[in-house]
Structures are given as C-alpha cells and as structure tokens.
Design an enzyme around this catalytic site. Structure first.
Site, mmCIF file in Angstrom:
data_model
loop_
_atom_site.group_PDB
_atom_site.id
_atom_site.type_symbol
_atom_site.label_atom_id
_atom_site.label_comp_id
_atom_site.label_asym_id
_atom_site.label_seq_id
_atom_site.Cartn_x
_atom_site.Cartn_y
_atom_site.Cartn_z
ATOM 1 N N THR A 27 54.676 -50.830 -30.944
ATOM 2 C CA THR A 27 53.385 -50.132 -30.982
ATOM 3 C C THR A 27 53.346 -49.233 -32.213
ATOM 4 O OG1 THR A 27 53.169 -50.157 -28.595
ATOM 5 C CG2 THR A 27 52.118 -48.311 -29.720
ATOM 6 N N GLY A 53 56.241 -46.693 -25.681
ATOM 7 C CA GLY A 53 57.250 -46.881 -24.641
ATOM 8 C C GLY A 53 56.632 -47.547 -23.425
ATOM 9 N N GLY A 76 54.457 -48.081 -20.873
ATOM 10 C CA GLY A 76 53.141 -47.479 -20.703
ATOM 11 C C GLY A 76 52.815 -46.968 -19.313
HETATM 12 N N1 ASP Z 1 53.148 -48.181 -24.718
HETATM 13 C C1 ASP Z 1 52.817 -49.553 -24.950
HETATM 14 C C2 ASP Z 1 52.275 -50.141 -23.682
HETATM 15 O O1 ASP Z 1 52.801 -49.869 -22.633
HETATM 16 C C3 ASP Z 1 53.963 -50.377 -25.408
HETATM 17 C C4 ASP Z 1 54.807 -49.751 -26.465
HETATM 18 O O2 ASP Z 1 54.629 -48.644 -26.860
HETATM 19 O O3 ASP Z 1 55.679 -50.426 -26.930
HETATM 20 O O4 ASP Z 1 51.374 -50.931 -23.746
#
Ligand code: ASP
Length: 332
Positions: free
Chosen positions: A198, A250, A252
């Site tokens: 992300t 992270g 989510g």
């Molecule tokens: N936070 C994002 C989600 O859960 C994924 C990520 O940050 O890697 O969609």
C-alpha cells in the site's frame, strides 16, 4: 536622494526575498507498505529500484513544496507516482482478489477543514487517489464505491483504463501461488507474497496545512467486495491542522477496528503524547502485541515525523526544508 531611494528599495527587496525564502518550511513523508520481508528475499536490484522510486518521488514532492504547492496537491501527486509504479500494491501494481480481479481503494484528507474523500472497490480508474480527491472537492460526499465511483470519475474526466491495465505478472503469480496452495495453510500472516505495498503520504506545507493520502489494492486474495482501512477516514488516513496527519498500512480489518490513524492523533491531542510515542503505542503495543502486522507514517503540526512499523520492513522516506532526506526499507 533618488540614488538613496533606489538603494533602500534594492536592500528591502533583498530582505523580502531572503525572508520569504527562509519562510518556506515543509515536511513530506511517504510509505510503500509494511510487511515481513527478509533482506534475502529482495535482490540488490529490487532494493535499488525501490530506493530510486522513493528518492524520485520525494524530489518531485519537494520541488512542488519549495514552489509553494499545497499539502493536498503534493499528497495527490506523490501518491499518483507510486500508483503508476508496478512496484507497489496500489494502482498499477495492485494485488488480485480471490476471483483474480483487482479492486482498488483510496482516500485523502485535508487538515485545514477536515474535509475528506474516498473511493472503494474501483476497477477502471487509473489513479484512485485522484478519484478520492475529486469526491472530496467536487461532491458533498466522503465515500463513493464501485460503479458509482467509476461513473463519477468519468463525469469528472479522470483517466479511465480497462481492467487489464492492472494486470501485473508478478502479482498474478502471487495470486496463482495462493490459489494452488491454499489447502496447505498458505496464510496471510506469514507469507511474503502478502507483503502489502500500500502507498501513502503525509504532508505539511509552508502555510501550516496538513494532508494525508493512502491508496491500495487491498490484501491478496481478499473476498470480492472487501474494503480495508485505506479508504476509511480515521482508520487508514486522517489529517487535522491542529494535530497532525497519518497514513497507515497493514492488516486493514484491525486498523478499522482500532481506528488507528485517528487514535494516534487523539493521543497527541488529548494527552499531549509526542507523535512517535503515540504511533508506537498503537502499532507496537496495541497491534504488535496481538501479532497484527502494520505501520504508519505521520507528521505533526510542528513537522515532527514518525515512521513506525511492527514488521521487519516498511518502505519509507521523508524530506524536509532543513535539508534532511532519507529512504529506508528494513528495521535499522
Ligand atoms: N491496509 C491495506 C488493506 O487492508 C493493506 C496494506 O496496507 O497492505 O487493504
């Protein structure tokens, strides 16, 4: 007499110019996702590619800020650059959902008036962050999803692409690997293919305005229609000129359940906790304790920054008017 006047005018202009220049203050922090990646799993070339992309992105953002661009414009621009790169799980490099499709989410928040915009589950908008920005600026709403968000983006003249634009072989191989091995306990928390990616930015401009922006393809093999924290204001993104700005990355579901971005800033606001300490309390003490992966970048209203993660790596970098500039991937 005339010469003295000219001389005074000349000196005043120099003073004003120097003074204006020295008043240009700014801080820009970016991330490209947090995850448990070992140093061995990235080749020297991979590392160079990430560092070059981050360095280039910081340079573009810095140039804009030096020229007086707003925090919001810089946030959109730098996130767009990262969305256009297949290196990150956002825009062009988005992961595949369980059906082998890409569904993208993004959000942006303006610290000056706490206005915000977000899109979720979009499949044909080249730069979801631009769509989020348009929702904020051009609609009375905060979030549009799926077909509606796409229709709105078309009406606003944003660049529309075919879903195949988001196909990336490396991401597809990760998806196939998941599908082919799902009976063998190939799970989300310990496989490097889930190493997120992300992207996000937090910006403080010379007028003291703050902005936060986050964009993602979500999590590999997520269920169709799943929305994570990235487009949720308060969970993955938050900005308030009186406090600071946060963008997260992270797992989510846990960022949503713990309202991570806002809770970090609430600690700063109500308890006077320094921003880095507040971030550690959420990322290490709250999420890390339960082995939930994640990280954040943040900047407070005075330009203090935090880049905190409980994984082995988070792609990150910052630049400010003091001439400090840094990029990093692993725990130092
Ligand atoms: N936070 C994002 C989600 O859960 C994924 C990520 O940050 O890697 O969609």
């Amino acid at each position: 007499m005339k010469t003295i006047k000219h001389l005074l005018f000349f000196l005043a202009s120099i003073f004003l110019c120097t003074n204006t220049y020295s008043n240009i203050t700014y801080t820009l922090v970016i991330h490209g996702g947090a995850g448990n990646i070992s140093k061995e799993s990235l080749s020297a070339e991979d590392i160079k590619n990430y560092e070059n992309k981050f360095s280039h992105t910081l340079n573009i953002g810095e140039e804009m800020l030096k020229n007086g661009a707003s925090a919001l414009d810089v946030a959109v621009e730098v996130v767009k650059i990262l969305e256009d790169s297949p290196l990150f799980n956002a825009g062009k490099g988005s992961v595949f959902n369980i059906d082998g499709e890409n569904e993208l989410d993004a959000s942006i928040m303006c610290g000056k008036d706490r206005n915000a915009g977000a899109v979720a589950g979009v499949r044909i908008i080249k730069n979801p962050i631009e769509a989020a920005y348009n929702v904020m600026k051009e609609s009375p709403h905060v979030m549009l999803i799926g077909d509606g968000a796409e229709q709105f983006s078309k009406e606003k003249g944003l660049e529309i692409v075919s879903p195949s634009y988001f196909f990336d072989q490396r991401r597809y191989d990760q998806y196939r690997n998941f599908i082919d091995n799902r009976d063998k306990g190939y799970n989300n928390q310990n496989n490097k293919d889930f190493k997120t990616g992300t992207v996000g930015a937090v910006v403080l401009d010379s007028k003291g305005n703050l902005a936060a922006a986050t964009s993602t393809g979500g999590m590999l093999a997520k269920k169709y229609g799943r929305v994570g924290d990235s487009p949720i204001i308060g969970a993955g993104t938050y900005a308030d000129n009186n406090i600071g700005a946060v963008s997260g990355t992270g797992h989510g579901e846990f960022f949503i359940r713990n309202v991570i971005a806002y809770d970090i800033l609430a600690k700063v606001k109500y308890l006077n906790t320094p921003i880095e300490k507040a971030a550690k309390e959420l990322i290490h003490d709250r999420l890390g304790k339960d082995e939930i992966n994640g990280g954040i970048i943040a900047v407070d209203k005075d330009g203090n920054i935090a880049m905190v993660f409980n994984t082995t790596a988070m792609f990150r970098g910052f630049v400010n008017h003091k001439g400090e500039k840094e990029t990093g991937i692993f725990v130092d």
